[in-house]
Design a protein around this motif. Structure first.
Motif, PDB file in Angstrom:
ATOM      1  N   ILE A 479       0.831  -1.205   0.000  1.00 23.51           N
ATOM      2  CA  ILE A 479       0.000   0.000   0.000  1.00 23.51           C
ATOM      3  C   ILE A 479       0.867   1.257   0.000  1.00 23.51           C
ATOM      4  O   ILE A 479       0.590   2.220  -0.732  1.00 23.51           O
ATOM      5  N   SER A 482       2.576   1.478  -3.583  1.00 22.93           N
ATOM      6  CA  SER A 482       1.664   1.661  -4.716  1.00 22.93           C
ATOM      7  C   SER A 482       0.778   2.887  -4.574  1.00 22.93           C
ATOM      8  O   SER A 482       0.489   3.565  -5.572  1.00 22.93           O
ATOM      9  N   TRP A 483       0.318   3.183  -3.369  1.00 20.91           N
ATOM     10  CA  TRP A 483      -0.673   4.238  -3.196  1.00 20.91           C
ATOM     11  C   TRP A 483      -0.108   5.532  -2.620  1.00 20.91           C
ATOM     12  O   TRP A 483      -0.661   6.601  -2.855  1.00 20.91           O
ATOM     13  N   GLY A 486       3.481   5.930  -4.952  1.00 18.26           N
ATOM     14  CA  GLY A 486       2.879   6.028  -6.279  1.00 18.26           C
ATOM     15  C   GLY A 486       3.435   5.006  -7.245  1.00 18.26           C
ATOM     16  O   GLY A 486       4.663   4.868  -7.382  1.00 18.26           O
ATOM     17  N   THR A 487       2.531   4.292  -7.908  1.00 24.59           N
ATOM     18  CA  THR A 487       2.967   3.282  -8.878  1.00 24.59           C
ATOM     19  C   THR A 487       3.716   3.916 -10.035  1.00 24.59           C
ATOM     20  O   THR A 487       4.706   3.363 -10.533  1.00 24.59           O
ATOM     21  N   VAL A 511      -1.073  -2.500  -7.620  1.00 23.47           N
ATOM     22  CA  VAL A 511      -2.094  -1.570  -7.141  1.00 23.47           C
ATOM     23  C   VAL A 511      -3.290  -2.291  -6.542  1.00 23.47           C
ATOM     24  O   VAL A 511      -3.812  -1.891  -5.496  1.00 23.47           O
TER      25      VAL A 511
END
Length: 584
Positions: A479, A482-483, A486-487, A511
């Motif tokens: 998390i 990815s969140w 940032g991916t 994601v």
């Protein structure tokens, strides 16, 4: 003054740490103009790297391929539909295990940091994840090496013409001891009968009959204490100098098990009744694919087999050259791991088929136990009844020790790298002493597992210290990357490093699919630990469940505690505190 580059290889990236600039003013005969001469110098020690690419690959393979590949995968496979289980296993590997494996290798290689300090480049508020990983690694070291001490005890006991777990005439045997093979005539087997291999394991090696339970563990077994001391001595001198030494040791410890597996596979295939075990192992039961449990077991098996979330992959990848193709490494090493698990099933079940043939039983009556009992009782008994039993016992328990050593090297290296990167000025020049202190802490922490009731402690740590806590940590890690980080930013990092942008499949996995994969595993892991444990007919009392959850929470609690500390100590708005890192 030149601006900072985004490539850590130039040693001017923020990810390489603070870089001092020394300014020298001098008057040079260039038309009477004064010239500013800028000299850039880094006070940081250059990061250690692997001597060879193969050192890294063998280290990762040795870490991923451990004792669980030998005993857990075959048992889980036949229990969940045999050959049909391979379908959910491969799907969980493709959509869950391998993406997490790839992500950690890429993160470690790009940021060149261990599991603690890496978070100042990603999302500092999640730095508690790194501390939680280190505590989990210590818990694992407390019990995992004890299994190798048991294997060493077996190895030393194997240097005899007659293996001690093959007869009922020893001092530790009871009146219930019975050999139950086709060569033993006039043997009546009852429900109270116990095989000599089981009595050797429980009464001579573990001596669990001298402990009533966790409330009274009893004395420390001096034989096991010496065996564990020898194991930790090997561990220390293998990792005390870093990857330069451990990278050489794995050439033996990571390759020797494959040679032994090949020898045991050939020997097992030539035993009478071996085909019965293979059929039982691979016979597909497609109806079981409709059960949710099968898919959960597949997810758990691939997750704990590949081993993301333990800080090891981050540490190992951080010693790679910046432009190393970690994408290819992830695919190769994860494929080798899965293939090893599959082949290990043949090694185990050809022998179980032989045992069933000799006992005139069904294979499922023989293969009723998972975990160490499968190796130290069933497989050990089968070896004792083979021709050249001493030879096969020696190489088998050597293999068990080396499989365990690789994982121990990796687990402790993850902690060492994390601490040295977080406190470089204190520990960088004292690595040997820090490693010595860490090994001593692990040995002292393992003493409770060497008592007469130590097997109960091992089971408690195994079930609670590495289950829900690790899954929760990896979920938060995915998390955060990815969140929060940032991916897109992470994929740009991969492109700078490898020269290509990760495809849509990997981005979707990071994601959405991987977080869902981990959430389902976490729910299932918490659910199964509600029930009380049973080991050697000892029913764990209710208070041990509370103790187990306290052990699990003691590592995970680092995450919220550090979040609160970071929010209270950092300046700025919540968003600035949340995202701020040294490159801003």
């Amino acid at each position: 003054i030149p601006s900072c580059s985004t490539d850590p290889q130039t040693h001017t990236s923020p990810r390489s740490g603070p870089i001092p600039f020394f300014l020298f003013f001098s008057t040079l005969p260039l038309g009477g103009l004064r010239t500013l001469v800028v000299q850039q110098t880094s006070l940081e020690r250059p990061r250690e790297t692997w001597s060879k690419k193969m050192d890294f690959l063998l280290s990762v393979i040795g870490y991923a391929v451990d004792l669980g590949n030998v005993w857990r995968f075959p048992y889980i496979c036949y229990q969940n539909g045999g050959g049909a289980f391979l379908l959910p296993y491969l799907l969980m590997a493709v959509f869950g295990g391998v993406p997490l494996f790839y992500m950690e290798l890429a993160l470690g290689q790009f940021h060149r940091s261990g599991c603690i300090s890496i978070w100042k480049y990603i999302c500092p508020i999640f730095k508690g994840i790194g501390f939680a990983i280190c505590i989990i690694a210590l818990y694992i070291a407390f019990y995992y090496n004890t299994i190798m001490a048991w294997a060493l005890y077996y190895l030393l006991s194997s240097f005899r013409r007659t293996l001690p777990w093959s007869t009922c005439t020893n001092s530790w045997n009871t009146a219930n001891c019975n050999r139950y093979m086709s060569t033993d005539h006039n043997v009546s087997w009852s429900n109270s009968s116990i095989s000599p291999a089981e009595e050797f394991y429980t009464r001579q090696v573990l001596q669990v009959h001298l402990s009533p339970g966790l409330h009274q563990l009893g004395s420390v077994s001096w034989q096991l204490a010496l065996c564990l001391l020898f194991i930790f001595t090997i561990v220390y001198f293998s990792i005390w100098k870093g990857v330069k030494t451990s990278g050489k040791v794995v050439w033996v410890t990571a390759t020797f098990p494959y040679l032994v597996l090949l020898v045991l596979l050939i020997r097992g295939a030539t035993l009478p009744g071996a085909w019965r075990g293979v059929v039982f192992y691979l016979k597909p039961d497609w109806e079981k694919l409709l059960s949710t449990t099968v898919w959960i077991d597949a997810a758990a098996q691939i997750f704990f087999s590949l081993g993301p979330g333990f800080g090891v992959l981050l540490a190992f990848a951080s010693y790679n050259p910046f432009h190393n193709n970690c994408y290819r490494d992830a695919l190769v090493t994860s494929s080798v791991n899965c293939l090893t698990s599959f082949v290990s099933g043949f090694v185990i079940f050809t022998v179980l088929g032989y045992m069933a043939e000799m006992r005139h039983q069904e294979v499922d009556a023989v293969a009723k136990d998972a975990g160490p009992s499968l190796l130290f009782i069933i497989y050990a008994e089968a070896i004792a009844n083979m021709p050249a039993a001493t030879f096969f016992a020696i190489i088998f328990f050597l293999m068990i020790i080396m499989l365990g050593l690789d994982s121990t090297f990796a687990g402790l290296e993850g902690v060492i790298t994390a601490m040295l990167d977080e406190f470089p000025h204190v520990l960088a020049k004292r690595r040997e002493w820090f490693v010595f202190g860490l090994v001593c802490v692990c040995y002292l922490g393992a003493l409770s597992t060497l008592t007469y009731g130590g097997a109960f402690v091992v089971k408690l740590f195994e079930e609670y210290a590495t289950g829900p806590a690790v899954i929760t940590v990896v979920l938060l890690e995915v998390i955060a990357v990815s969140w929060f980080y940032g991916t897109n930013r992470f994929c740009n990092d991969v492109q700078v490093m490898l020269g290509f942008y990760p495809g849509c499949f990997w981005r979707v996995c990071w994601v959405a699919i991987c977080p869902c994969f981990l959430l389902v595993m976490l729910r299932y892991s918490i659910y199964i630990h509600i029930f009380f444990l049973i080991l050697f007919n000892y029913h764990y009392p209710p208070w041990t469940t509370v103790l187990g959850y306290c052990i699990g929470v003691s590592s995970f609690i680092c995450v919220p505690v550090y979040m609160v500390y970071h929010l209270l100590s950092a300046r700025g708005t919540f968003k600035q505190v949340q995202y701020f890192h040294s490159s801003l």
